[in-house]
Design a protein around this motif. Sequence first.
Motif, PDB file in Angstrom:
ATOM      1  N   PHE A 176      43.144  37.253  31.325  1.00 28.66           N
ATOM      2  CA  PHE A 176      44.105  36.334  31.942  1.00 28.66           C
ATOM      3  C   PHE A 176      43.379  35.275  32.776  1.00 28.66           C
ATOM      4  O   PHE A 176      43.703  34.085  32.715  1.00 28.66           O
ATOM      5  CB  PHE A 176      45.081  37.131  32.812  1.00 28.66           C
TER       6      PHE A 176
ATOM      7  N   TYR B 231      50.172  35.116  37.949  1.00 30.50           N
ATOM      8  CA  TYR B 231      50.387  36.355  37.199  1.00 30.50           C
ATOM      9  C   TYR B 231      51.777  36.919  37.476  1.00 30.50           C
ATOM     10  O   TYR B 231      52.438  37.429  36.574  1.00 30.50           O
ATOM     11  CB  TYR B 231      49.320  37.383  37.566  1.00 30.50           C
TER      12      TYR B 231
ATOM     13  N   VAL C   2      44.718  42.442  39.562  1.00 30.51           N
ATOM     14  CA  VAL C   2      44.264  41.059  39.386  1.00 30.51           C
ATOM     15  C   VAL C   2      43.206  40.731  40.436  1.00 30.51           C
ATOM     16  O   VAL C   2      42.172  40.112  40.139  1.00 30.51           O
ATOM     17  CB  VAL C   2      45.454  40.085  39.490  1.00 30.51           C
TER      18      VAL C   2
ATOM     19  N   LYS D  87      43.226  41.739  32.859  1.00 31.86           N
ATOM     20  CA  LYS D  87      43.240  40.761  33.951  1.00 31.86           C
ATOM     21  C   LYS D  87      42.100  39.753  33.816  1.00 31.86           C
ATOM     22  O   LYS D  87      42.269  38.571  34.125  1.00 31.86           O
ATOM     23  CB  LYS D  87      43.147  41.486  35.303  1.00 31.86           C
TER      24      LYS D  87
END
Length: 701
Positions: free
Chosen positions: A171, A103, A119, A168
Amino acid sequence: MSDTSNPHISRRSSVAVVRPFASAAERSCSENLSRLIKKAKQANVLKAESWDSPRWDLRRKSRASSAGDGGLCFTIDPSTKGNLAAPFPPRYMDFVKALVCRYEQKEVGGYAASNLQQVIRAASFLFLQLSPDRDDADVTLVTAGHLERAAVRASESMGAGYKNIRTKLIFIANLLVRDGIVPLALSWKCPPVSYNDRRAVAPDEDRLRNDHMPSPDVLDAIADLSLRTDLDDRDLLLVRIVDLLVCAGFRINEALTLPNDCLVEEAALDEDGIQLLDRTGAPLVRMALRYWPEKEGHFEVRLKPIPTVMQPIVRRALADIRRITDPHRAVASYQRRHPGRTLLGEPWDSLPADSVLSTYELGLVLQLGRGKTELPRQRVQSLANQYLENHASTLPKARGARSFEVSKLGLEAHLRGRSLAGNILRAGEGVQDIADSLCVVSHRFVHRHHKTGTPGTAQLVTDAMIDVFLGGLKSKTQKSIFDRLGYSGSNGAKLSVDTHDFRHWLNTLAEEGGLSEMEVARWFGRADIGHNPAYQHMLQSERVRRMRKYMEDGKAEGPIADAVARINDPIRRADFIASTTASAHVTDFGICVHPWNVYPCAKHGACAGCGDLRVIKGDEQSQQRTSQRLTAVEEQLAIAREAMTAEEWGADRWVAAHERERDSLKRIMAVHDGHLDPGTIVHMPSGSSAAKPSPTAGRSR
């Protein structure tokens, strides 16, 4: 027949032995996970000293006034099941660290620690779904169900903070699929963030608005605190910083990193160069504050204009802040001129540099005995000895004739090491030394358990200090200013406020006052005008009032406005306006006056061709969204026409529907591109009839 008579069952054991078999896909997923972790370890983009440590101390990326940029903690969310600071199991922790490193590489220059910590928090929600008992979790077994439950749990427990966790989780899901860590594609869409707080027309609209705004009780308490004359310097300093937030709408770290010479003033002149006067005959002054915008907002200007009515409050705030912080700024300036040295205060500064201090003198220098009451000599010595024990690595001591001793130079070097030095801004933002900053204090200056801070140190007031000042600590070891001084809500409720709430409040006042979207974005230092809606909390009743006012003043166009103009009786005219404008809420293309709380939308949200739509001429966001939608509809229309040419069944209906929407969108764009005065409200007729604004549009009737 017994089992022993069955020739297919072993006589040596009646229990079948089942050995787990890992498929090729599962073995590949495990290898891909190991490869991801190995690459992250080798790259070590965050420069962690020890990969296996549950905490990484990072190089500071945010401003020196931000207290939340010290490091990353790879622990399971402490808010779940009350298990504080429980680290992830080793294998899952390696995966989370690899996630954080990946990230970090998304953005040139990386992210602040607070963003990376999000995250980790998203990964903790996923971990608790994979392993509710908190044993080791196999990330290669993640399914869409795990992600869905993690997202639901996050939305339930985090409220508005879910927006960050959502991005997040998306992701994480994309990385799992893209890097082959799960054997199958994850058919999962993260639950969207609800924006009902900005479109609400329900009775709980006030509650949704107040979630982002300081309450009237808080504003009254802030005003009273600002006028008090019995506050000590610690409280007064923080009150004056809050005054700046209320007057200028700064982000908290923009206010805390103001330069000492931030004030800019000039005479307000008319077009002929003649001095303008206020209503009392006093000369008008244009005032602005130099500042460093965050988030790349209007960085080329770096000036915050101050409204005239707020100028006396800003002058008073700056004067009090400078008076309180001048001694600490002098320490920072001395440290800049004399590396390794600092000021201890008299009589200690007059001593030779090679002087030796006893533990009692050390206690006097550090003012360890100056609390609520003066402490006896023995107690001061005891506190000094404890201080030496706590800082043995940076403050060497020696055995003296009657007690331990420290050198003056050693003490100065130790205090210099506890101070902030150099540039206080992020890399690439600019350069401002702490000695040139406004909000400079000593270490522990605002701490309520100390009468003064630590002499010889210099640091900035941090956002955490302001947060504790306005909200206290959950542990109740430190109370907010409201609790300490007896302020409470009208119903006896405890008062607290977030520093960002003042920006929401001021943004809403600006919207209600009629400032344009561009003016609002520029004054608040936003790089993107599209960020404005997140701060707009105008009540439906206020939108309705504004719509009716435009109708009464003749600043509206369309069939209803024409009917209003033909009514001569002012009472009947007001009643007619009220009956036709009973509701107002924001859509992509303008304002909808449909009463959603009475009956549902008959158009099912198809606003472009609806007779309840009111378009505001010159609304940049509405114009942009209309243009984007028009482009999309024209592309869909072209596809539908190709399908109709190919004689596909039902294509002609799609062509007709897209043409109707295209024509409606073009009429909206014609309003924005036409000759009407900015701010004119245009009633868009339903169906295919075109709006025909009169030549007197935008003028009083």
